[in-house]
Design a protein around this motif. Structure first.
Motif, PDB file in Angstrom:
ATOM      1  N   THR A   1      -7.140  27.523  -0.844  1.00  0.00           N
ATOM      2  CA  THR A   1      -6.445  26.317  -1.850  1.00  0.00           C
ATOM      3  C   THR A   1      -6.695  24.851  -0.623  1.00  0.00           C
ATOM      4  OG1 THR A   1      -5.095  27.874  -2.459  1.00  0.00           O
ATOM      5  CG2 THR A   1      -4.008  25.596  -2.220  1.00  0.00           C
ATOM      6  N   ARG A   2      -6.565  23.826  -1.942  1.00  0.00           N
ATOM      7  CA  ARG A   2      -6.654  22.479  -1.451  1.00  0.00           C
ATOM      8  C   ARG A   2      -5.764  21.488  -1.979  1.00  0.00           C
ATOM      9  NH1 ARG A   2     -11.578  19.892  -0.740  1.00  0.00           N
ATOM     10  NH2 ARG A   2     -12.730  20.849  -2.732  1.00  0.00           N
ATOM     11  N   ALA A   3      -4.530  21.057  -0.931  1.00  0.00           N
ATOM     12  CA  ALA A   3      -3.691  20.000  -2.017  1.00  0.00           C
ATOM     13  C   ALA A   3      -4.985  18.983  -2.323  1.00  0.00           C
ATOM     14  CB  ALA A   3      -2.970  19.794  -0.548  1.00  0.00           C
ATOM     15  N   GLY A   4      -4.280  18.744  -3.889  1.00  0.00           N
ATOM     16  CA  GLY A   4      -4.940  17.372  -4.011  1.00  0.00           C
ATOM     17  C   GLY A   4      -3.904  15.932  -3.875  1.00  0.00           C
ATOM     18  N   LEU A   5      -3.098  15.892  -3.310  1.00  0.00           N
ATOM     19  CA  LEU A   5      -2.343  15.075  -2.817  1.00  0.00           C
ATOM     20  C   LEU A   5      -3.238  14.074  -1.899  1.00  0.00           C
ATOM     21  CD1 LEU A   5       1.674  14.684  -2.148  1.00  0.00           C
ATOM     22  CD2 LEU A   5      -0.027  13.797  -0.902  1.00  0.00           C
ATOM     23  N   PRO A   6      -3.493  15.068  -0.523  1.00  0.00           N
ATOM     24  CA  PRO A   6      -4.573  13.855   0.005  1.00  0.00           C
ATOM     25  C   PRO A   6      -5.336  12.954  -0.641  1.00  0.00           C
ATOM     26  CG  PRO A   6      -3.529  15.720   1.637  1.00  0.00           C
ATOM     27  CD  PRO A   6      -2.901  15.997  -0.011  1.00  0.00           C
ATOM     28  N   MET A   7      -5.533  14.371  -1.539  1.00  0.00           N
ATOM     29  CA  MET A   7      -7.049  13.983  -2.010  1.00  0.00           C
ATOM     30  C   MET A   7      -6.947  12.116  -2.759  1.00  0.00           C
ATOM     31  SD  MET A   7      -7.999  17.465  -3.602  1.00  0.00           S
ATOM     32  CE  MET A   7     -10.121  16.650  -3.570  1.00  0.00           C
ATOM     33  N   ALA A   8      -5.836  11.910  -3.810  1.00  0.00           N
ATOM     34  CA  ALA A   8      -5.506  11.187  -4.930  1.00  0.00           C
ATOM     35  C   ALA A   8      -5.312  10.541  -4.143  1.00  0.00           C
ATOM     36  CB  ALA A   8      -4.795  11.316  -5.437  1.00  0.00           C
ATOM     37  N   THR A   9      -4.171  10.382  -3.306  1.00  0.00           N
ATOM     38  CA  THR A   9      -4.396   8.890  -2.485  1.00  0.00           C
ATOM     39  C   THR A   9      -4.985   8.608  -0.970  1.00  0.00           C
ATOM     40  OG1 THR A   9      -3.082  10.584  -0.425  1.00  0.00           O
ATOM     41  CG2 THR A   9      -1.315  10.559  -2.283  1.00  0.00           C
ATOM     42  N   ALA A  10      -5.838   9.157  -1.143  1.00  0.00           N
ATOM     43  CA  ALA A  10      -6.971   8.786  -0.218  1.00  0.00           C
ATOM     44  C   ALA A  10      -7.655   7.414  -0.925  1.00  0.00           C
ATOM     45  CB  ALA A  10      -7.902   9.734   0.407  1.00  0.00           C
ATOM     46  N   TRP A  11      -8.190   8.546  -1.872  1.00  0.00           N
ATOM     47  CA  TRP A  11      -8.869   7.386  -3.374  1.00  0.00           C
ATOM     48  C   TRP A  11      -7.543   6.636  -3.725  1.00  0.00           C
ATOM     49  CZ3 TRP A  11      -7.338   5.758  -8.298  1.00  0.00           C
ATOM     50  CH2 TRP A  11      -8.894   5.194  -9.443  1.00  0.00           C
TER      51      TRP A  11
ATOM     52  N   ALA B   1       0.906  -1.363   0.230  1.00  0.00           N
ATOM     53  CA  ALA B   1      -0.428  -0.202  -0.334  1.00  0.00           C
ATOM     54  C   ALA B   1       1.056   0.955   0.080  1.00  0.00           C
ATOM     55  CB  ALA B   1      -0.753   0.016   1.121  1.00  0.00           C
ATOM     56  N   HIS B   2       2.251   0.869   0.802  1.00  0.00           N
ATOM     57  CA  HIS B   2       2.746   1.861   0.703  1.00  0.00           C
ATOM     58  C   HIS B   2       3.322   3.052  -0.386  1.00  0.00           C
ATOM     59  CE1 HIS B   2       4.205   1.210   4.916  1.00  0.00           C
ATOM     60  NE2 HIS B   2       3.231   1.467   5.039  1.00  0.00           N
ATOM     61  N   ALA B   3       3.631   1.535  -1.532  1.00  0.00           N
ATOM     62  CA  ALA B   3       4.486   1.929  -2.670  1.00  0.00           C
ATOM     63  C   ALA B   3       3.590   2.547  -3.765  1.00  0.00           C
ATOM     64  CB  ALA B   3       4.761   0.477  -3.620  1.00  0.00           C
ATOM     65  N   VAL B   4       1.623   2.307  -3.391  1.00  0.00           N
ATOM     66  CA  VAL B   4       0.415   2.628  -4.153  1.00  0.00           C
ATOM     67  C   VAL B   4       0.733   4.322  -4.220  1.00  0.00           C
ATOM     68  CG1 VAL B   4      -1.597   2.342  -5.066  1.00  0.00           C
ATOM     69  CG2 VAL B   4      -0.481   0.403  -4.749  1.00  0.00           C
ATOM     70  N   MET B   5       0.237   4.661  -2.303  1.00  0.00           N
ATOM     71  CA  MET B   5       0.258   5.761  -2.010  1.00  0.00           C
ATOM     72  C   MET B   5       2.206   6.773  -2.882  1.00  0.00           C
ATOM     73  SD  MET B   5      -0.939   4.767   2.197  1.00  0.00           S
ATOM     74  CE  MET B   5      -1.692   3.607   1.929  1.00  0.00           C
ATOM     75  N   GLU B   6       2.817   6.514  -3.052  1.00  0.00           N
ATOM     76  CA  GLU B   6       3.770   7.562  -2.367  1.00  0.00           C
ATOM     77  C   GLU B   6       4.539   7.283  -4.095  1.00  0.00           C
ATOM     78  OE1 GLU B   6       6.786   5.000  -1.257  1.00  0.00           O
ATOM     79  OE2 GLU B   6       6.726   5.563   1.153  1.00  0.00           O
ATOM     80  N   ALA B   7       3.810   6.589  -5.661  1.00  0.00           N
ATOM     81  CA  ALA B   7       3.819   6.638  -6.648  1.00  0.00           C
ATOM     82  C   ALA B   7       2.141   7.475  -7.240  1.00  0.00           C
ATOM     83  CB  ALA B   7       3.446   5.575  -7.160  1.00  0.00           C
ATOM     84  N   VAL B   8       1.548   7.610  -6.020  1.00  0.00           N
ATOM     85  CA  VAL B   8       0.220   8.779  -6.641  1.00  0.00           C
ATOM     86  C   VAL B   8       0.793   9.956  -6.156  1.00  0.00           C
ATOM     87  CG1 VAL B   8      -2.743   8.903  -6.042  1.00  0.00           C
ATOM     88  CG2 VAL B   8      -2.042   6.794  -7.110  1.00  0.00           C
ATOM     89  N   ALA B   9       1.713   9.801  -4.986  1.00  0.00           N
ATOM     90  CA  ALA B   9       1.811  11.030  -4.283  1.00  0.00           C
ATOM     91  C   ALA B   9       2.086  11.946  -5.009  1.00  0.00           C
ATOM     92  CB  ALA B   9       2.257  11.062  -3.177  1.00  0.00           C
ATOM     93  N   THR B  10       4.009  11.669  -5.636  1.00  0.00           N
ATOM     94  CA  THR B  10       3.798  11.913  -6.435  1.00  0.00           C
ATOM     95  C   THR B  10       3.247  12.858  -8.219  1.00  0.00           C
ATOM     96  OG1 THR B  10       6.047  10.712  -6.348  1.00  0.00           O
ATOM     97  CG2 THR B  10       6.007  12.062  -8.031  1.00  0.00           C
ATOM     98  N   MET B  11       2.431  11.557  -8.453  1.00  0.00           N
ATOM     99  CA  MET B  11       1.958  12.594  -9.538  1.00  0.00           C
ATOM    100  C   MET B  11       1.100  13.813  -9.294  1.00  0.00           C
ATOM    101  SD  MET B  11      -0.214   8.119 -10.885  1.00  0.00           S
ATOM    102  CE  MET B  11      -1.015   9.751 -12.211  1.00  0.00           C
ATOM    103  N   PHE B  12       0.317  14.097  -7.939  1.00  0.00           N
ATOM    104  CA  PHE B  12      -0.723  14.887  -7.360  1.00  0.00           C
ATOM    105  C   PHE B  12       0.259  15.787  -6.367  1.00  0.00           C
ATOM    106  CE2 PHE B  12      -3.357  11.841  -9.174  1.00  0.00           C
ATOM    107  CZ  PHE B  12      -4.366  12.428 -10.054  1.00  0.00           C
ATOM    108  N   LEU B  13       1.732  16.209  -6.310  1.00  0.00           N
ATOM    109  CA  LEU B  13       2.596  16.416  -5.694  1.00  0.00           C
ATOM    110  C   LEU B  13       1.900  18.089  -5.692  1.00  0.00           C
ATOM    111  CD1 LEU B  13       4.562  16.804  -3.755  1.00  0.00           C
ATOM    112  CD2 LEU B  13       5.613  16.892  -5.549  1.00  0.00           C
ATOM    113  N   HIS B  14       1.398  19.210  -6.332  1.00  0.00           N
ATOM    114  CA  HIS B  14       1.895  20.154  -6.630  1.00  0.00           C
ATOM    115  C   HIS B  14       0.066  21.047  -7.259  1.00  0.00           C
ATOM    116  CE1 HIS B  14       5.879  20.439  -7.102  1.00  0.00           C
ATOM    117  NE2 HIS B  14       5.488  19.673  -7.531  1.00  0.00           N
ATOM    118  N   ASP B  15      -0.929  19.632  -7.139  1.00  0.00           N
ATOM    119  CA  ASP B  15      -2.418  20.144  -7.549  1.00  0.00           C
ATOM    120  C   ASP B  15      -3.064  21.278  -6.879  1.00  0.00           C
ATOM    121  OD1 ASP B  15      -0.889  18.732 -10.314  1.00  0.00           O
ATOM    122  OD2 ASP B  15      -2.761  17.042 -10.382  1.00  0.00           O
ATOM    123  N   ASN B  16      -3.610  21.240  -7.138  1.00  0.00           N
ATOM    124  CA  ASN B  16      -4.994  22.233  -6.250  1.00  0.00           C
ATOM    125  C   ASN B  16      -6.500  22.008  -6.549  1.00  0.00           C
ATOM    126  OD1 ASN B  16      -5.795  24.404  -4.253  1.00  0.00           O
ATOM    127  ND2 ASN B  16      -4.960  26.004  -6.031  1.00  0.00           N
TER     128      ASN B  16
END
Length: 416
Positions: A281-291, A43-58
């Motif tokens: 402003t809301r970080a996209g990273l937590p939303m995407a990693t939750a999904w 699960a960590h590996a999935v979350m970390e990969a997705v976090a990088t994808m959405f690191l800057h999104d708002n």
């Protein structure tokens, strides 16, 4: 500390931050009962990969980032289905505190709009999360705090005495944080309904545990949208939903009620502004990693993790009660356990000194009062080391067994 004259290299930055983290809690080893909840390395590996994808999104403007609108909609939809909210609607927030703040704000706005309430009040059991008091402070809502019963559950009769025409919100928890018991939600929700007030189930701790406990055949008291009168529910994905930090959901029973959460404004020089929560402003990273976490684990994964959590909590309670001088407060129904000094040992054993001894052995448990107790939020990540913990707990009790209450540990002083 001034801004460096020249920038640091990536390697130097990593080296410094790794050094900073040297004293942090060892949650990856299962030695932290709370704060971080571990679904395992895959699960960590999935979350970390997705976090990088959405690191800057708002997510402030989902017209610019429609992926985040879709992500939020699907996370909210999954949560609503789990909580039996056929018509429920809501938004993601940054965590339980923001969800609670938004629930109180929405209840205040609803009561003002529908009932003309201008002196808002809310009724809470003394076990309700501190965020309700924070919300009351922020939003000008008077709090009536009612002591809990001997079993640590909300006192329905005691709370009924404070419900009146100015009540905008009544609160119960599933489970409440301090002792891990579930409040009598149907009876409390009925109190709110009598005066047309909102009722909030605080399921920040249990929202992503109780639905799966029920599927595993556990007896779970009614608490979600199946209970008539429940208006809003908060559920934290970053607790037993196992998502990275910064992800919670606030659900309203209907889309019509959801509008009371949103702030809309256009009377300034910057044009139209709307925000569903405390943040702009809301970080996209937590939303995407939750999904990603929800879709990676799926129903089978959550049932597996919930079974491990349940077994670990049962073993912890049994093990603590087998150690002379210690007790567990109440009968935990979810993942929260409060470890306290047993009756008859009050003048002989300081449970906070036990906490200090555990910390020296590498275990982190929060401290709470009254009464003095060590708080453990158990999760699947603690399962492999629960026997090690119980052994160290017994050793810690033996080590500090002569500590009297007059000789409080330094950690206790920080709570005063």
């Amino acid at each position: 500390m001034p801004l460096p004259q020249t920038g640091m290299s990536k390697d130097d930055i990593i080296e410094v931050l790794e050094a900073y983290r040297g004293g942090d809690a060892r949650w990856q080893d299962g030695r932290t009962f709370g704060m971080v909840y571990d679904a395992g390395p895959e699960a960590h590996a999935v979350m970390e990969a997705v976090a990088t994808m959405f690191l800057h999104d708002n997510a402030l403007n989902t017209n610019a980032f429609p992926s985040l609108a879709k992500i939020q909609s699907q996370v909210v939809g999954i949560t609503a289905e789990l909580l039996h909210g056929d018509d429920a609607a809501g938004f993601m927030t940054s965590g339980g505190t923001e969800s609670i703040l938004c629930a109180v704000k929405a209840a205040r706005e609803r009561a003002k709009d529908e009932r003309g309430v201008t002196a808002p009040e809310m009724v809470l059991p003394s076990s309700a999360h501190a965020a309700f008091h924070k919300a009351a402070h922020y939003f000008g809502v008077q709090v009536h705090k009612v002591p809990v019963r001997d079993d640590w559950r909300a006192d329905v009769d005691g709370m009924a005495a404070w419900v009146n025409e100015n009540t905008v919100l009544v609160v119960g928890s599933a489970p409440q944080y301090p002792q891990g018991v579930i409040d009598p939600i149907p009876e409390l929700a009925a109190l709110a309904s009598e005066v047309g007030a909102s009722f909030h189930t605080d399921a920040c701790m249990g929202g992503f545990l109780l639905p799966f406990l029920e599927r595993l055949g556990e007896d779970v008291p009614p608490w979600d949208f199946r209970v008539e009168g429940v208006t809003t529910i908060s559920a934290d994905l970053h607790k037993l939903g196992y998502a990275p930090k910064g992800a919670s959901v606030l659900l309203h029973r209907t889309k019509a009620l959801r509008r009371y959460q949103t702030f809309v404004f256009d009377d300034w020089l910057g044009g139209f502004y709307a925000s569903p929560g405390m943040q702009g402003t809301r970080a996209g990273l937590p939303m995407a990693t939750a999904w990603a976490t929800l879709h990676h684990l799926g129903l089978e994964g959550y049932l597996r993790l919930t079974k491990a959590t349940l077994d670990t909590r049962v073993r912890m309670v049994e093990g603590v009660r087998a150690i002379p001088g210690l007790s567990v407060l109440g009968e935990p129904q979810a993942q929260c356990v409060a470890i306290s000094t047993a009756a008859g040992y009050e003048d002989l054993l300081d449970v906070f000194a036990v906490g200090d001894a555990l910390l020296a052995r590498g275990w982190h448990l929060d401290r709470q009062k009254p009464p003095d107790s060590l708080h453990a939020t158990v999760s699947a990540g603690n399962a492999p080391v629960i026997e090690d913990f119980l052994g160290d707990l017994a050793a810690s009790v033996a080590e500090v067994g002569g500590t009297r209450l007059a000789d409080r540990s330094t950690s206790y002083a920080t709570l005063e």
